[in-house]
Design a protein around this motif. Sequence first.
Motif, PDB file in Angstrom:
ATOM      1  N   LEU A  70     -41.483  20.490  -9.884  1.00  0.00           N
ATOM      2  CA  LEU A  70     -42.445  19.947 -10.838  1.00  0.00           C
ATOM      3  C   LEU A  70     -43.565  20.924 -11.133  1.00  0.00           C
ATOM      4  N   GLY A  71     -43.175  22.165 -11.407  1.00  0.00           N
ATOM      5  CA  GLY A  71     -44.129  23.092 -11.999  1.00  0.00           C
ATOM      6  C   GLY A  71     -44.333  22.712 -13.454  1.00  0.00           C
ATOM      7  N   LEU A  92     -42.643  19.432 -15.074  1.00  0.00           N
ATOM      8  CA  LEU A  92     -43.485  18.322 -15.525  1.00  0.00           C
ATOM      9  C   LEU A  92     -43.244  18.040 -17.003  1.00  0.00           C
ATOM     10  N   ASP A 114     -40.660  17.282  -5.645  1.00  0.00           N
ATOM     11  CA  ASP A 114     -41.482  18.451  -5.362  1.00  0.00           C
ATOM     12  C   ASP A 114     -42.125  18.210  -3.993  1.00  0.00           C
ATOM     13  N   ASP A 140     -50.325  16.799  -5.719  1.00  0.00           N
ATOM     14  CA  ASP A 140     -50.915  16.751  -7.061  1.00  0.00           C
ATOM     15  C   ASP A 140     -49.854  16.741  -8.155  1.00  0.00           C
ATOM     16  N   ARG A 141     -48.831  17.525  -7.932  1.00  0.00           N
ATOM     17  CA  ARG A 141     -47.762  17.591  -8.936  1.00  0.00           C
ATOM     18  C   ARG A 141     -46.971  16.291  -8.982  1.00  0.00           C
ATOM     19  N   LEU A 174     -52.294  19.837 -18.092  1.00  0.00           N
ATOM     20  CA  LEU A 174     -51.696  20.839 -17.202  1.00  0.00           C
ATOM     21  C   LEU A 174     -52.608  22.062 -17.084  1.00  0.00           C
ATOM     22  N   ILE A 201     -52.050  24.858 -12.218  1.00  0.00           N
ATOM     23  CA  ILE A 201     -50.782  24.562 -12.886  1.00  0.00           C
ATOM     24  C   ILE A 201     -50.629  25.525 -14.070  1.00  0.00           C
TER      25      ILE A 201
END
Lengths: 357, 357, 357, 357
Positions: free
Chosen positions: B184-185, B189, B207, B211-212, B326, B351
Amino acid sequence: MATMKAAVFVSPGKIALRDKPVPEIGPLDALIRITTTTICGTDVHILKGEYPVAAGLTVGHEPVGIIEKLGSEVHGFKVGQRVIAGAITPSGHSNACLCGIGAQDGPDSPHGFKVAGGWKFGNTIDGSQAEFLRVPDAMANLSPIPDHLSDEQVLMCPDIMSTGFSGAERGNIKIGDTVVIFALGPIGLSAVAGAKLLGATKIIGVDSIPDRLNIARALGADHVINFKTHDPVQEILKLTDGRGVDVAIEALGVQQTFESSLRVLRPGGTLSSLGVYSSDLRLPLDAFGAGLGDFTIVSTLCPGGKERMRRLMEAVGSGRADLSNLVTHRFKLSEIEEAYDLFANQRDGVIKVAITP
Amino acid sequence: MATMKAAVFVSPGKIALRDKPVPEIGPLDALIRITTTTICGTDVHILKGEYPVAAGLTVGHEPVGIIEKLGSEVHGFKVGQRVIAGAITPSGHSNACLCGIGAQDGPDSPHGFKVAGGWKFGNTIDGSQAEFLRVPDAMANLSPIPDHLSDEQVLMCPDIMSTGFSGAERGNIKIGDTVVIFALGPIGLSAVAGAKLLGATKIIGVDSIPDRLNIARALGADHVINFKTHDPVQEILKLTDGRGVDVAIEALGVQQTFESSLRVLRPGGTLSSLGVYSSDLRLPLDAFGAGLGDFTIVSTLCPGGKERMRRLMEAVGSGRADLSNLVTHRFKLSEIEEAYDLFANQRDGVIKVAITP
Amino acid sequence: MATMKAAVFVSPGKIALRDKPVPEIGPLDALIRITTTTICGTDVHILKGEYPVAAGLTVGHEPVGIIEKLGSEVHGFKVGQRVIAGAITPSGHSNACLCGIGAQDGPDSPHGFKVAGGWKFGNTIDGSQAEFLRVPDAMANLSPIPDHLSDEQVLMCPDIMSTGFSGAERGNIKIGDTVVIFALGPIGLSAVAGAKLLGATKIIGVDSIPDRLNIARALGADHVINFKTHDPVQEILKLTDGRGVDVAIEALGVQQTFESSLRVLRPGGTLSSLGVYSSDLRLPLDAFGAGLGDFTIVSTLCPGGKERMRRLMEAVGSGRADLSNLVTHRFKLSEIEEAYDLFANQRDGVIKVAITP
Amino acid sequence: MATMKAAVFVSPGKIALRDKPVPEIGPLDALIRITTTTICGTDVHILKGEYPVAAGLTVGHEPVGIIEKLGSEVHGFKVGQRVIAGAITPSGHSNACLCGIGAQDGPDSPHGFKVAGGWKFGNTIDGSQAEFLRVPDAMANLSPIPDHLSDEQVLMCPDIMSTGFSGAERGNIKIGDTVVIFALGPIGLSAVAGAKLLGATKIIGVDSIPDRLNIARALGADHVINFKTHDPVQEILKLTDGRGVDVAIEALGVQQTFESSLRVLRPGGTLSSLGVYSSDLRLPLDAFGAGLGDFTIVSTLCPGGKERMRRLMEAVGSGRADLSNLVTHRFKLSEIEEAYDLFANQRDGVIKVAITP
């Protein structure tokens, strides 16, 4: 109880003719008296113990026959009709079937999925290399043979033609495409015919057996490459002015053909895999374009069901596809052990055999 | 000759701000004064020397800016317009473009193909991390920004959103599908948002960074799995009652996420790969169903061109997708080395960064 | 013999509650005790004699209920389960089903085709506005309701949601598309929700009833047009800067909405027709671009089958689509004549009614 | 200023050979010296004043020739190359092109859309019935002719073959489909060849001219129907055992063929329309199944662009499609008025003419 002759898997290395009871049928089934059947490369995997099935199972999944008996709930057919059924027999009512992938038919309940649930004959239920065959979900699977077609003319429909054509179909071939087929056994040859039928305008066949290269030409290959004398990847780039192919069909099931298929694909091309593999595959970084190549890789299991069979028999009947000359040898069911011996060892230029009870 | 500041690749390990001439443009080009740009994970590959580019090349491929000058043959735009261009800049006239795969744009002549020919900025020509940018084939690539959208609101369109959404699109998501996104970079995302936008009704994000995982939930994930505390394959089978997922999106580029994507696919499912890989991949025999699973594996490079950008900005403007959060950090172009240091080392929960000249 | 209450078609203008025997079931059927059902616009066509059915037939095709009894050959379900079945009940085993168009299910034998063979409830067999319902081909058609969903939450799935969503699906909506829906009855409103679910970024609803325009906004319409006060074609061109829409969904079944749908299509756009028409349609030469517009016109009958129902209930359960507020009025089965009177005359702002035996 | 001979539209009823200046070219254009061209049915519409073009315009849109001059920005081609260009010349850079529908190329600015913007030659700019032709957006539109193909062998590619094949392609023909083609002029005959190329296994051609019925057979029709002696709808139902056809291709542009196409479609079938209509069309209620038939109706304008031309020439070069025998008459450009007279009046069994300057 009536008995019949059937080829059963005994143990790795041994498929033998045995007496078994004629199958009983349920309300949704049909009983078929087999008139012609054949041996598939997959049966050889079973013979060798590479693909496990239960000891005692009747093998074979390519039936041509006559309806002997119909279950009480089967409508739309009558005893005495000549029919085929596909190697894959979708129930019609599973979630997978209702999604359009009958080959992945299977229990809808949450036991965890498994692949290839639609392949039942000679895998999870008794198969077609016998005098009689029980066809499950008969209304979805029996397909009447037009009178003017012989058993041998439709013998390739249940598996070889359905699988080979699906390799071309799933490759999403378009008019003007260049298509290569790696390995020209019965499936690969059928894929050649399928690629031609779908509008590919440059078809390249790769194998090492001269007879197969010649049949490939007759079925539609514009170019053939003998991989013993020429490097197929280099030859294909030459034949395409360096562009690569739009679609590569893998019809063997080993790393080398899979990898070569990937190496000759143009960016955005499709690798259509028909092989049954027996080890892990590798996607080399460069061949896979590091993930940036817009490639598509599809694997396909033989589509089944009566509508598929109807369409394939239309292709045969209209003269659009004639695979009957793949039948190079003929045996009685009583000689089936001999047939396996010939076929498994690829002797005498055998491509497919016809077995008649 | 006018000069400008630009972030250039010096040598593996070093991207530095340098003075360079403002680009000259040809008849089909446009010159853009960059107002906002950003750093991509691919730029970090370049920084590290994992993806080779020429020394001295200006890096970056995510431009937001204002038209400064137009080539003599460019019609339909005017100086002073706010525009974006995609990370990928198809010419519009190559055979690949005319086949609908502009990301694989490239010379049509027979030199042998190469992948990703449509990716030019910061790869084969100077990129966007500079005060000015030359946009080739401007008529196919400039896309005016609606007045009511800020630079940061559209900053994800050129690459992150286009790539992430394409992962969902190429997965051919249908209403009612279950979709998992591995990693989920920014791309992953965005793929979550894309899966939601296309009708997936159960979205699972995987992930290890809390936070992600939270952002994934906010963007549409119904379930998230922290792979440090739970085995994703087991969890996904549990969440799907053993069925597996219809579509698995790989958004990292390593064996583990690729393989897990394959392991959780239902028969007939699609693995949609967005990762940029740096080593060979393996398809384990069981995960690949020995070739019998009716699987589809697609790899996709970010779609570009002005029509794609127009559509993505529509998604932003209509509120259907909001990826502007992001952007966690902001830098001046003069601070870009610091920005690379933060971003490459994934410090401080970064991010995406916004860079403004 | 047990009897039950059922709403039957008596003669044009009259649907009345009558006593009928509880249905007998065959080996492949299920008997459902109806807990909730509803009235469809099509039932009103039947009431008015505009769509002919046999006198004495139980009407209704939107069942929610509990399995009361299972045929001897039905596996995978159990008595007492809460289930729905689609308005359309494909057999799973016809050629049409095996081609993936179960709504066109029907006899495979050569009697000449007819359309809509998959629509059986309240059309060719007894329907759901009764205490009990026989569901044919139960294994293909029963879909268990997740425990956390109420009857009313899934009441729109069998027809309204399936039909409305199919209008969006067959329109082949892509991210960034502009979509207009003409007529915002239950089907049109469901199409609005479907268009949103599939990534349309500008959705325009057209009707004249303010309440419906408001619900359309709540379900995802970005713009609404009251055709009594504004010319929809002109407004739509204005809203699209003269480009026209990518997809127009017709949800009424009259010339005016069909024609307007065509007039607002961009070249290459799709008209997705959901209406049940009662007279010939006209394609005006200019609207049809003299045949040069690359237009696609599709008509779609409600998709059915258990997998479709499962997916729609996923859309409900995940909160992706909530059409339960379309139920504006509730009646006992004993009051069904009153319900028809209200619904057929569109009084009191009725959108859909819930009927509970 | 150099002059040349060109066939120009003078007024309804009159196309005449005139002297005009050799076209000037811009940086993106090419100048082609025409070696062979032909007359299309659409040109006859223009001649008769049924399709309006500007007085003085050079007509014709089917060019075969040699590159005489290249614009300064045109790369990848050289003077002296033999080339064709499609009847439709997409720019490559419009929003429509970037959506994959180059035939609907046109200004992206919001003036209100119009159909067929990609058709320029002999419509909005000077055409090919002249000694020289300016080709706009040359990089997207010039397609080199393989040395081994003669002018006449590729003369059908720019329009007839591209249009006819597109009728089959847009019909989404599958292996085993039954396809009917209504009207066997050049387009319809080409559609027959296209249907065969795509795997249709039962192809039915309908016309009244025995020569055309014979050519249809030679190109792949399994059955032909003379509508003067047999009712095509009844015959087609007979030939399909009452099932109807999967795909019906309309290749004339009148109500009768359009309506018959609809009447013979199986539920779920596709009507693929190629005709240029000159009046409103009617969808009879019964033929349209009241909207419940899951029908698809598509209209298609000839696809253009160099990649399309390349693919069609591959089809010719590989022997997959040979339409060169549609050329029944040959004229010098100086005799073009005579050629129009013959062709417009369909005398002497003319199908297509070849015109050589």
